[in-house]
Design a protein around this motif. Structure first.
Motif, PDB file in Angstrom:
ATOM      1  N   VAL A 117      -2.548  13.068   3.947  1.00  0.00           N
ATOM      2  CA  VAL A 117      -2.131  11.708   4.278  1.00  0.00           C
ATOM      3  C   VAL A 117      -3.249  10.735   3.911  1.00  0.00           C
ATOM      4  CG1 VAL A 117      -2.967  11.869   6.661  1.00  0.00           C
ATOM      5  CG2 VAL A 117      -1.157  10.229   6.087  1.00  0.00           C
ATOM      6  N   LYS A 118      -2.861   9.583   3.390  1.00  0.00           N
ATOM      7  CA  LYS A 118      -3.782   8.485   3.126  1.00  0.00           C
ATOM      8  C   LYS A 118      -3.443   7.331   4.062  1.00  0.00           C
ATOM      9  CE  LYS A 118      -2.862   7.889  -1.279  1.00  0.00           C
ATOM     10  NZ  LYS A 118      -2.934   7.465  -2.693  1.00  0.00           N
ATOM     11  N   GLY A 119      -4.443   6.585   4.445  1.00  0.00           N
ATOM     12  CA  GLY A 119      -4.236   5.410   5.277  1.00  0.00           C
ATOM     13  C   GLY A 119      -5.276   4.365   4.955  1.00  0.00           C
ATOM     14  N   GLY A 120      -4.864   3.084   4.981  1.00  0.00           N
ATOM     15  CA  GLY A 120      -5.830   2.052   4.647  1.00  0.00           C
ATOM     16  C   GLY A 120      -5.247   0.651   4.719  1.00  0.00           C
ATOM     17  N   TYR A 144      -1.747  -3.186   6.745  1.00  0.00           N
ATOM     18  CA  TYR A 144      -2.159  -1.791   6.769  1.00  0.00           C
ATOM     19  C   TYR A 144      -1.028  -0.907   6.263  1.00  0.00           C
ATOM     20  CZ  TYR A 144      -6.105  -3.404   9.525  1.00  0.00           C
ATOM     21  OH  TYR A 144      -7.246  -4.058   9.936  1.00  0.00           O
ATOM     22  N   PHE A 145      -1.375   0.278   5.807  1.00  0.00           N
ATOM     23  CA  PHE A 145      -0.349   1.202   5.320  1.00  0.00           C
ATOM     24  C   PHE A 145      -0.765   2.640   5.599  1.00  0.00           C
ATOM     25  CE2 PHE A 145      -3.354   1.136   1.850  1.00  0.00           C
ATOM     26  CZ  PHE A 145      -3.348   2.431   1.356  1.00  0.00           C
ATOM     27  N   ILE A 146       0.229   3.528   5.592  1.00  0.00           N
ATOM     28  CA  ILE A 146       0.007   4.961   5.706  1.00  0.00           C
ATOM     29  C   ILE A 146       0.858   5.634   4.641  1.00  0.00           C
ATOM     30  CG2 ILE A 146       1.813   5.268   7.455  1.00  0.00           C
ATOM     31  CD1 ILE A 146      -0.001   7.451   8.705  1.00  0.00           C
ATOM     32  N   TYR A 171       4.376   0.496   4.725  1.00  0.00           N
ATOM     33  CA  TYR A 171       3.542  -0.680   4.956  1.00  0.00           C
ATOM     34  C   TYR A 171       3.880  -1.349   6.286  1.00  0.00           C
ATOM     35  CZ  TYR A 171       2.353  -0.283  -0.007  1.00  0.00           C
ATOM     36  OH  TYR A 171       1.924   0.170  -1.223  1.00  0.00           O
ATOM     37  N   GLY A 172       2.932  -2.092   6.797  1.00  0.00           N
ATOM     38  CA  GLY A 172       3.113  -2.776   8.074  1.00  0.00           C
ATOM     39  C   GLY A 172       3.688  -4.175   7.946  1.00  0.00           C
ATOM     40  N   THR A 173       4.176  -4.557   6.770  1.00  0.00           N
ATOM     41  CA  THR A 173       4.767  -5.874   6.572  1.00  0.00           C
ATOM     42  C   THR A 173       6.002  -5.751   5.700  1.00  0.00           C
ATOM     43  OG1 THR A 173       4.272  -8.175   5.983  1.00  0.00           O
ATOM     44  CG2 THR A 173       3.465  -6.468   4.487  1.00  0.00           C
TER      45      THR A 173
END
Length: 218
Positions: A117-120, A144-146, A171-173
């Motif tokens: 998993v990537k997150g950033g 932010y995203f995962i 994504y968070g948006t």
């Protein structure tokens, strides 16, 4: 794309399990190019076309295939002017940085599988003539995203490998009219606001930094 997939898996079947030792790199510098396929967020799916994504990152094997890494990505979105009420031309750029944790296992000297998993954080820059007229600059917004990821890798020599890279970015948006600096999207309120998520599929290359060869216990 189907031809490349068939060829990739044919090579894996033919050579992936033919060796007696497992390949275990100490680290790897990776680059891949992917095609994003939007699943969630209808406005982005209908308005943004011709998307391409690039990832560059380094990951380090900290313990028996457990990898941690960090890097960045860039996504280019092209605005489909024919999907709007008015003619709007331009592009949207996405620049992001991320951390990554994954588990990678090679079966023999050739074939490897990785899941993680990537997150950033990602920042959008919508560069178009509408925002230029309204704001005098590009519209920008961060979120932010995962991204759960999965790779199938084929080692081609001691230093290089190629891989088939999958990702599901959440994504968070959400994308809507504010990214185009207009009052409303075609269809008005027909679009339900939903966070952007997309499947990323493509090919990549890996440069290995040393490795440990061990007996295959299978």
């Amino acid at each position: 794309m189907r031809i490349f997939l068939a060829l990739f898996f044919s090579i894996i079947i033919g050579s992936g399990f033919s060796q007696g030792k497992d390949f275990e790199p100490k680290g790897a510098l990776k680059f891949d190019v992917q095609i994003p396929i939007v699943l969630g967020n209808s406005p982005m799916k209908s308005i943004m076309k011709g998307m391409v994504k690039g990832n560059l990152y380094y990951q380090h094997n900290v313990f028996k295939g457990l990898n941690i890494g960090a890097g960045g990505h860039y996504v280019l979105y092209n605005i489909d002017e024919f999907a709007l009420f008015q003619e709007i031309t331009g592009f949207m750029h996405e620049v992001g940085g991320f951390g990554k944790i994954s588990y990678q296992k090679f079966f023999g000297e050739k074939f490897g599988f990785e899941i993680g998993v990537k997150g950033g954080y990602a920042h959008y820059f919508s560069v178009n003539d509408s925002c230029q007229a309204q704001l005098g600059k590009a519209y920008d917004e961060g979120t932010y995203f995962i991204e759960p990821v999965m790779n199938f890798e084929l080692k081609i020599n001691e230093a290089l490998g190629v891989n088939l890279a999958f990702g599901w970015a959440i994504y968070g948006t959400y994308f809507d009219q504010r990214f185009l600096c207009i009052e409303e999207l075609p269809g008005g309120d027909v679009y339900k606001k939903s966070n952007t998520n997309m499947i990323n599929l493509g090919f990549g290359i890996s440069y290995y930094f040393g490795y440990k060869a061990k007996l295959n216990n299978q």
